[in-house]
Design a protein around this motif. Structure first.
Motif, mmCIF file in Angstrom:
data_model
loop_
_atom_site.group_PDB
_atom_site.id
_atom_site.type_symbol
_atom_site.label_atom_id
_atom_site.label_comp_id
_atom_site.label_asym_id
_atom_site.label_seq_id
_atom_site.Cartn_x
_atom_site.Cartn_y
_atom_site.Cartn_z
ATOM 1 N N LEU A 55 -25.750 9.611 10.822
ATOM 2 C CA LEU A 55 -25.685 8.176 10.540
ATOM 3 C C LEU A 55 -26.532 7.419 11.551
ATOM 4 C CD1 LEU A 55 -21.819 7.876 10.105
ATOM 5 C CD2 LEU A 55 -23.498 7.903 8.253
ATOM 6 N N ARG A 56 -27.343 6.501 11.070
ATOM 7 C CA ARG A 56 -28.068 5.598 11.972
ATOM 8 C C ARG A 56 -27.188 4.380 12.239
ATOM 9 N NH1 ARG A 56 -33.270 6.333 13.325
ATOM 10 N NH2 ARG A 56 -34.366 8.052 12.306
ATOM 11 N N ARG A 57 -26.874 4.165 13.503
ATOM 12 C CA ARG A 57 -26.019 3.051 13.897
ATOM 13 C C ARG A 57 -26.547 2.471 15.207
ATOM 14 N NH1 ARG A 57 -24.441 3.939 9.476
ATOM 15 N NH2 ARG A 57 -22.298 4.197 8.716
ATOM 16 N N THR A 58 -26.385 1.170 15.372
ATOM 17 C CA THR A 58 -26.589 0.609 16.698
ATOM 18 C C THR A 58 -25.423 1.039 17.578
ATOM 19 O OG1 THR A 58 -25.381 -1.442 16.288
ATOM 20 C CG2 THR A 58 -27.736 -1.410 15.694
ATOM 21 N N LEU A 59 -25.593 0.902 18.866
ATOM 22 C CA LEU A 59 -24.497 1.245 19.763
ATOM 23 C C LEU A 59 -23.263 0.404 19.457
ATOM 24 C CD1 LEU A 59 -23.254 2.709 22.131
ATOM 25 C CD2 LEU A 59 -24.427 1.117 23.679
ATOM 26 N N ASP A 60 -23.438 -0.877 19.197
ATOM 27 C CA ASP A 60 -22.293 -1.729 18.871
ATOM 28 C C ASP A 60 -21.606 -1.267 17.593
ATOM 29 O OD1 ASP A 60 -22.423 -3.349 21.075
ATOM 30 O OD2 ASP A 60 -23.499 -4.984 20.082
ATOM 31 N N GLU A 61 -22.383 -0.887 16.592
ATOM 32 C CA GLU A 61 -21.792 -0.415 15.335
ATOM 33 C C GLU A 61 -21.025 0.882 15.552
ATOM 34 O OE1 GLU A 61 -25.056 -2.199 12.122
ATOM 35 O OE2 GLU A 61 -25.367 -0.227 13.051
ATOM 36 N N TYR A 62 -21.562 1.756 16.383
ATOM 37 C CA TYR A 62 -20.846 3.004 16.655
ATOM 38 C C TYR A 62 -19.542 2.738 17.411
ATOM 39 C CZ TYR A 62 -19.429 7.412 18.612
ATOM 40 O OH TYR A 62 -18.677 8.495 18.978
ATOM 41 N N LEU A 63 -19.574 1.821 18.360
ATOM 42 C CA LEU A 63 -18.355 1.504 19.103
ATOM 43 C C LEU A 63 -17.294 0.879 18.204
ATOM 44 C CD1 LEU A 63 -19.903 0.229 22.446
ATOM 45 C CD2 LEU A 63 -18.624 2.352 22.080
ATOM 46 N N LEU A 64 -17.714 0.162 17.177
ATOM 47 C CA LEU A 64 -16.751 -0.352 16.199
ATOM 48 C C LEU A 64 -16.042 0.811 15.511
ATOM 49 C CD1 LEU A 64 -15.555 -2.815 14.694
ATOM 50 C CD2 LEU A 64 -17.409 -2.560 13.025
ATOM 51 N N LEU A 65 -16.800 1.853 15.168
ATOM 52 C CA LEU A 65 -16.181 3.043 14.590
ATOM 53 C C LEU A 65 -15.205 3.691 15.561
ATOM 54 C CD1 LEU A 65 -15.925 5.336 12.500
ATOM 55 C CD2 LEU A 65 -18.002 6.336 13.468
ATOM 56 N N VAL A 66 -15.594 3.823 16.819
ATOM 57 C CA VAL A 66 -14.712 4.415 17.830
ATOM 58 C C VAL A 66 -13.401 3.636 17.923
ATOM 59 C CG1 VAL A 66 -14.449 4.903 20.302
ATOM 60 C CG2 VAL A 66 -16.623 5.410 19.155
ATOM 61 N N SER A 67 -13.488 2.327 17.797
ATOM 62 C CA SER A 67 -12.296 1.485 17.940
ATOM 63 C C SER A 67 -11.288 1.680 16.815
ATOM 64 C CB SER A 67 -12.697 0.008 18.020
ATOM 65 O OG SER A 67 -13.048 -0.510 16.749
ATOM 66 N N THR A 68 -11.673 2.357 15.725
ATOM 67 C CA THR A 68 -10.742 2.588 14.616
ATOM 68 C C THR A 68 -9.948 3.874 14.784
ATOM 69 O OG1 THR A 68 -12.291 3.828 13.202
ATOM 70 C CG2 THR A 68 -12.356 1.416 13.064
ATOM 71 N N HIS A 69 -10.272 4.689 15.783
ATOM 72 C CA HIS A 69 -9.591 5.969 15.948
ATOM 73 C C HIS A 69 -8.250 5.790 16.645
ATOM 74 C CE1 HIS A 69 -12.571 8.768 14.408
ATOM 75 N NE2 HIS A 69 -13.502 8.011 14.950
ATOM 76 N N SER A 70 -7.324 6.664 16.311
ATOM 77 C CA SER A 70 -5.966 6.549 16.840
ATOM 78 C C SER A 70 -5.933 6.736 18.355
ATOM 79 C CB SER A 70 -5.054 7.562 16.166
ATOM 80 O OG SER A 70 -5.535 8.884 16.337
ATOM 81 N N GLY A 71 -6.866 7.516 18.911
ATOM 82 C CA GLY A 71 -6.895 7.693 20.359
ATOM 83 C C GLY A 71 -7.165 6.393 21.090
ATOM 84 N N PHE A 72 -8.072 5.592 20.557
ATOM 85 C CA PHE A 72 -8.345 4.286 21.164
ATOM 86 C C PHE A 72 -7.134 3.364 21.011
ATOM 87 C CE2 PHE A 72 -9.801 -0.130 20.472
ATOM 88 C CZ PHE A 72 -10.169 -0.410 21.777
ATOM 89 N N GLN A 73 -6.496 3.402 19.839
ATOM 90 C CA GLN A 73 -5.315 2.577 19.635
ATOM 91 C C GLN A 73 -4.206 2.953 20.623
ATOM 92 O OE1 GLN A 73 -5.400 0.004 17.389
ATOM 93 N NE2 GLN A 73 -7.536 0.654 17.172
ATOM 94 N N LYS A 74 -4.106 4.242 20.922
ATOM 95 C CA LYS A 74 -3.094 4.697 21.869
ATOM 96 C C LYS A 74 -3.369 4.133 23.265
ATOM 97 C CE LYS A 74 0.529 7.431 22.341
ATOM 98 N NZ LYS A 74 1.743 7.293 21.524
ATOM 99 N N ILE A 75 -4.623 4.117 23.670
ATOM 100 C CA ILE A 75 -4.975 3.558 24.978
ATOM 101 C C ILE A 75 -4.655 2.061 25.023
ATOM 102 C CG2 ILE A 75 -6.989 2.859 26.352
ATOM 103 C CD1 ILE A 75 -8.016 5.637 26.185
ATOM 104 N N LYS A 76 -4.951 1.339 23.951
ATOM 105 C CA LYS A 76 -4.639 -0.093 23.897
ATOM 106 C C LYS A 76 -3.147 -0.339 24.093
ATOM 107 C CE LYS A 76 -6.080 -2.938 20.854
ATOM 108 N NZ LYS A 76 -6.420 -3.545 19.541
ATOM 109 N N GLU A 77 -2.331 0.495 23.461
ATOM 110 C CA GLU A 77 -0.883 0.324 23.576
ATOM 111 C C GLU A 77 -0.386 0.661 24.983
ATOM 112 O OE1 GLU A 77 0.936 2.701 20.610
ATOM 113 O OE2 GLU A 77 0.037 1.606 18.935
#
Length: 297
Positions: A231-253
């Motif tokens: 997939l061609r993505r900008t860094l910001d677009e890729y980080l948006l994808l990372v933010s949807t993963h449950s591991g990131f949600q766990k860190i937020k909590e």
């Protein structure tokens, strides 16, 4: 190129306890803001995967147009339309009302419907379904209960196909050393940091091993498939994808005051040699895609 090989890893029910999800874990996909980001950032799957499933179905002496497909854990509908031209009826189910609302908004196909249902009470009759699919969701399931439903609803010769992906390699074109550094950052995020901050290690393990440790539904007729989606993505677009993963949600909590995403963004910028703009820095996100299929005899 489609690569299909024999796949015969089968675990007893007693060995599956470490893969069971808990309902509260899965519920982190219900937040409306998260669902909106999920729908925007998550991707569909490559044509090669679709062809591999259709080839396996052909081994059941079936041919399109097929009857019914049920997509389990469909989220906001990324994978359900993949087979829209080959099936008369497609049903996407997910336990999250917010995900199903988003899937309905995005739906452009008259033969696809979406319903709020879990993986253990699928809204179809016995022996009514040609194909059951599940994309990047099976590691959340109580697999014996899910497989019991799969056996109930599949026709003889019907197929269950389960697929997902693991953390990607990052390519910054023309910068091989920077690409290696950025890929190592992402590997550390998924394989170490999230686990250390409360993410379930079995998710990382089963995805890292391409679902090789998960049991098949029907023994004696199994296939495994592996490809890659770039997939061609900008860094910001890729980080948006990372933010949807449950591991990131766990860190937020666990750490609500930790600006983890901006910290990760800076680490990746440093790894890439600090290009001028994360919104314009184009990357190739190389996602390994894996799947296993089994057929009801």
């Amino acid at each position: 190129m489609i690569r299909i090989a024999r796949f015969a890893t089968v675990l007893h029910t007693s060995q599956l306890n470490r893969y069971y999800s808990n309902d509260m874990e899965y519920r982190r996909f219900e937040d409306k803001d998260h669902v909106a980001r999920y729908a925007k950032a998550r991707f569909s799957y490559p044509q090669e995967l679709k062809e591999a499933v259709l080839e396996f179905l052909a081994g059941s002496k079936m041919s399109p147009p097929f009857g019914q497909l049920v997509d389990v854990g469909c989220g906001s509908g990324q994978s359900t339309p993949l087979f829209v031209d080959q099936f008369q009826t497609l049903i996407g189910v997910d336990p999250s009302p917010a995900q199903i609302d988003e899937a309905k908004k995005r739906n452009q196909h008259q033969n696809i419907t979406y319903q709020v249902k879990d993986a253990y009470s699928l809204p179809v009759k016995d022996s009514s379904t040609d194909l059951v699919t599940s994309a990047m969701a099976a590691h959340w399931f109580d697999l014996p209960k899910f497989y019991e439903e799969v056996r109930r609803i599949l026709k003889p010769g019907g197929v269950v196909a389960i697929w997902g992906y693991k953390y990607p390699d990052i390519e910054y074109e023309g910068h091989p050393e920077a690409s290696e550094r950025a890929s190592e950052v992402i590997k550390q995020v998924y394989a170490k940091e999230w686990i250390e901050n409360g993410w379930r290690p079995q998710i990382a393990t089963v995805c890292d091993r391409h679902y090789a440790d998960l049991p098949v539904c029907f023994t004696g007729s199994e296939k495994r498939f592996l490809t890659r989606l770039d997939l061609r993505r900008t860094l910001d677009e890729y980080l948006l994808l990372v933010s949807t993963h449950s591991g990131f949600q766990k860190i937020k909590e666990a750490h609500p005051d930790w600006d983890y995403m901006n910290e990760l963004k800076q680490r990746l910028l440093d790894a890439l040699g600090n290009p001028n703009s994360a919104g314009e820095t184009q990357l190739i996100i190389k996602n390994p895609i894996f799947m296993f299929m089994s057929r009801k005899s």
